[in-house]
Design an enzyme around this catalytic site. Sequence first.
Site, short mmCIF file in Angstrom:
data_model
loop_
_atom_site.label_atom_id
_atom_site.label_comp_id
_atom_site.label_asym_id
_atom_site.label_seq_id
_atom_site.Cartn_x
_atom_site.Cartn_y
_atom_site.Cartn_z
N PHE A 134 9.04 37.15 36.17
CA PHE A 134 9.82 38.19 35.51
C PHE A 134 11.05 37.54 34.92
O PHE A 134 11.89 36.99 35.63
CB PHE A 134 10.25 39.31 36.48
CG PHE A 134 11.01 40.40 35.77
CD1 PHE A 134 10.35 41.39 35.06
CD2 PHE A 134 12.40 40.41 35.77
CE1 PHE A 134 11.05 42.39 34.38
CE2 PHE A 134 13.10 41.41 35.09
CZ PHE A 134 12.42 42.39 34.40
N LYS A 188 22.92 38.82 36.56
CA LYS A 188 23.10 39.81 37.63
C LYS A 188 24.47 39.73 38.31
O LYS A 188 25.44 40.18 37.73
CB LYS A 188 21.92 39.73 38.60
CG LYS A 188 20.62 40.14 37.88
CD LYS A 188 19.55 40.73 38.76
CE LYS A 188 18.52 41.49 37.94
NZ LYS A 188 17.27 40.77 37.68
N ASP A 198 15.23 29.81 36.46
CA ASP A 198 15.79 31.15 36.29
C ASP A 198 16.30 31.63 37.64
O ASP A 198 15.51 32.01 38.52
CB ASP A 198 14.72 32.10 35.72
CG ASP A 198 15.25 33.52 35.49
OD1 ASP A 198 16.34 33.84 36.00
OD2 ASP A 198 14.55 34.29 34.80
C1 LIG Z 1 16.56 40.71 36.30
C2 LIG Z 1 16.02 39.40 35.88
C3 LIG Z 1 16.06 38.97 34.54
C4 LIG Z 1 16.51 39.88 33.42
O1 LIG Z 1 17.84 40.24 33.52
P1 LIG Z 1 18.35 41.49 32.62
O2 LIG Z 1 19.83 41.48 32.86
O3 LIG Z 1 17.67 42.71 33.14
O4 LIG Z 1 17.99 41.19 31.23
C5 LIG Z 1 15.62 37.71 34.23
N1 LIG Z 1 15.14 36.90 35.18
C6 LIG Z 1 15.07 37.27 36.48
C7 LIG Z 1 14.53 36.32 37.48
C8 LIG Z 1 15.49 38.54 36.87
O5 LIG Z 1 15.37 38.93 38.14
#
Ligand SMILES: *Cc1c(COP(=O)(O)O)cnc(C)c1O
Length: 410
Positions: A141, A255, A226
């Site tokens: 994700f 986040k 990520d």
């Molecule tokens: C939440 C998330 C994203 C996307 O972040 P947004 O602020 O919703 O665009 C990308 N990578 C990971 C691993 C995430 O958990």
Amino acid sequence: MNIPWRNDAAGGVHMPDLVETYPVVLSHGQGARVWDVNGRAYLDFLAGYGAVNQGHAHPRLVAAMTRQVKRLTMIPRVFHHDQAAAFYQRLSRITGYGQAVLMNSGAEAVETAIKLARRWGYVHKGIAKDRAEVLVFDGNFHGRTLAAVGLSASPKVRRHFGPHLPGVQRASYGDLDAASRRMGPTICAVLVEAVQGQGGVVVPPADFLPGLRALCDQHQCLLMVDEVQAGLGRTGHFFAFQHSQIRPDVVILGKSLAGGMLPVSAVVADPKVMAVWDVGSHGSTFGGNPLACALAYEALGVIEDERLVQRAADLGAHLQQRLAPLLGKHGVTAVRSLGLWAGIQLVTQRSARELCARLVAQGLLVDATGQNTIRLSPPLVIEQSQLDAGLDRLIAILQDGGNGKGARCS
Ligand SMILES: *Cc1c(COP(=O)(O)O)cnc(C)c1O
């Protein structure tokens, strides 16, 4: 509960149903607690999917936010501002990388990283024009923008949004052989979550990240981790990749970088990697604005000064001890966790979503994700007594087949 704006007859404001919501209207929060409009308290075991590691309405962040709001919030990027230096220095000291590109959402930072990697591939690896590819993993994700959904393997996420981003290779998460088979002269980067959060808190085998590091070295491509959800203390290390003792080339943060008060994300890397950017090649109106920097500076400070990383490790050990006995009972087929973060997977005949709905009704904010998995990611500031109260409720509801009669946990 009456949710007026969802009532067609009332002719209120309409939102399309992009998610399956719970019948709760929240109004305020403090630490690991939130309250709804009827004054009922809840324990937050989600922390905005990891965007509120510092807890709700943290006084220090509220102070930083209000202080900066009155001074300066937005300037065009063609000027400098006085909140940048302290933030970049702190970020650099914590991450160990010399440069950062500030964006807003996590998905934007992911796209920024892909742009960086493609360019790096053309400049340094000599990849033929428009042939650069990024290797990603099943179950990933990385957000919801067009590029990010193009990385996803999930039909739910991709359906009817094509044509998708070209130049994407995919391998099974945790499978080094599969990754190795995809490597080659056109791969500019491997993009991976150190732990798949949305995928259900999937912790890869211990040799996975070190193996990817070696593959990237061997095939001259960037290892991009990520850490949007896994980073900033959640797993008991500041960054989840530190469990593997590797150093990525690019780290993506988001986040909790601004404590849940603003969307602030970052792509961090060494200057020699970042050197492929040149004037005019990238930008963002809001990225790195004074308010974002002032707040993110303080949000990182809270994680350090309150020793939230150690706290996640300690509370996480407790969490794991309490969850371990559930495995193999009450329809629990897997318990996965790292730090203060867990995924409890249920047999398909038992709906994780259904159990979550019951828990929410009893005052515990949880949600289902991945494959029928209940995800637990409380704010790192949660008290152990609060953690235990929530876990008591969760365990009770798993045990009694979902009836879950009893007092609210909050
Ligand atoms: C939440 C998330 C994203 C996307 O972040 P947004 O602020 O919703 O665009 C990308 N990578 C990971 C691993 C995430 O958990």
